[in-house]
Design a protein around this motif. Structure first.
Motif, short mmCIF file in Angstrom:
data_model
loop_
_atom_site.label_atom_id
_atom_site.label_comp_id
_atom_site.label_asym_id
_atom_site.label_seq_id
_atom_site.Cartn_x
_atom_site.Cartn_y
_atom_site.Cartn_z
N ALA A 164 -2.21 -23.10 109.28
CA ALA A 164 -3.34 -23.73 108.58
C ALA A 164 -3.19 -23.48 107.08
O ALA A 164 -3.48 -24.34 106.27
CB ALA A 164 -4.66 -23.18 109.11
N ASN A 165 -2.72 -22.27 106.72
CA ASN A 165 -2.38 -21.98 105.34
C ASN A 165 -1.40 -20.81 105.30
O ASN A 165 -1.28 -20.06 106.26
CB ASN A 165 -3.62 -21.72 104.46
CG ASN A 165 -4.44 -20.54 104.93
OD1 ASN A 165 -3.91 -19.45 105.10
ND2 ASN A 165 -5.73 -20.75 105.14
N GLU A 166 -0.69 -20.74 104.19
CA GLU A 166 0.32 -19.70 104.02
C GLU A 166 0.02 -18.93 102.75
O GLU A 166 -0.58 -19.46 101.83
CB GLU A 166 1.72 -20.32 103.92
CG GLU A 166 2.12 -21.10 105.15
CD GLU A 166 3.48 -21.80 104.98
OE1 GLU A 166 4.18 -21.53 103.99
OE2 GLU A 166 3.82 -22.61 105.85
N GLY A 167 0.46 -17.69 102.70
CA GLY A 167 0.25 -16.88 101.52
C GLY A 167 1.30 -15.79 101.43
O GLY A 167 2.20 -15.69 102.26
N TYR A 168 1.18 -14.99 100.38
CA TYR A 168 2.09 -13.88 100.17
C TYR A 168 1.27 -12.67 99.73
O TYR A 168 0.47 -12.77 98.80
CB TYR A 168 3.12 -14.23 99.09
CG TYR A 168 4.09 -13.12 98.82
CD1 TYR A 168 5.21 -12.96 99.61
CD2 TYR A 168 3.88 -12.23 97.78
CE1 TYR A 168 6.10 -11.92 99.37
CE2 TYR A 168 4.76 -11.18 97.54
CZ TYR A 168 5.88 -11.04 98.34
OH TYR A 168 6.75 -10.01 98.11
N ALA A 169 1.46 -11.55 100.42
CA ALA A 169 0.75 -10.33 100.06
C ALA A 169 1.52 -9.12 100.58
O ALA A 169 2.10 -9.17 101.67
CB ALA A 169 -0.66 -10.32 100.64
#
Length: 177
Positions: A116-121
């Protein structure tokens, strides 16, 4: 004339002729080597040297199974499969975090289903999925090993449901030249 006949017998072109014992030992050695080579080929055809690893972690009522290539070669297609199972329908959002250190040598070509969404952490690529409302959820990541990198790749897959970590699965792959 007797000296001529003895000289003809000593002028033989068969120098350093091996004895029967020496030829038999050589024959046995070749048979052993060929047998070992044949055994290696048969085991390879039976996928005895399988390059895929599978790890399962159970925690908080969830089973997380990760299948990945334990051995790869630059340019070789590979996949990473993450399966989440529960005795109850999974009603919270799912987050799958993949270590950047592992993805540095793995070129991702396809992720199914799409997040649904991607991120970086925190050094990880995070794939966020809506609640599936099923007892099982599987993500397939297909790609290839990149060239010109180290001989190993290590990292982890962290699976969270509704903001709670349910499994951390270590990944360790060897790259052969």
């Amino acid at each position: 004339m007797s000296t001529v006949n003895s000289r003809a017998a000593n002028d033989s072109t068969l120098n350093n002729v091996l004895s029967h014992r020496q030829t038999k030992a050589g024959r046995i050695g070749r048979r052993v080597i060929l047998s070992l080579l044949g055994l290696f080929i048969v085991l390879a055809l039976l996928q005895f040297f399988d390059s895929e690893d599978s790890l399962t972690v159970s925690k908080s009522g969830y089973d997380v199974t990760v299948q990945y290539s334990g051995t790869g070669r630059a340019g070789m297609a590979s996949s990473l499969t993450i399966q989440l199972e529960s005795g109850q329908p999974i009603t919270g959002p799912i987050t799958i975090a993949l270590s950047e250190t592992y993805l540095d040598v793995f070129s991702v070509q396809d992720v199914s289903p799409r997040a649904a969404n991607e991120g970086y952490a925190d050094g990880s690529v995070q794939l966020n999925y809506d609640p599936p409302n099923t007892q099982e959820f599987t993500v397939n990541i297909r790609g290839a090993w990149e060239t010109g990198h180290a001989v190993s790749a290590s990292g982890s897959v962290v699976v969270s449901v509704d903001g709670r970590v349910v499994a951390t699965v270590p990944l360790d792959s060897r790259l052969v030249l």
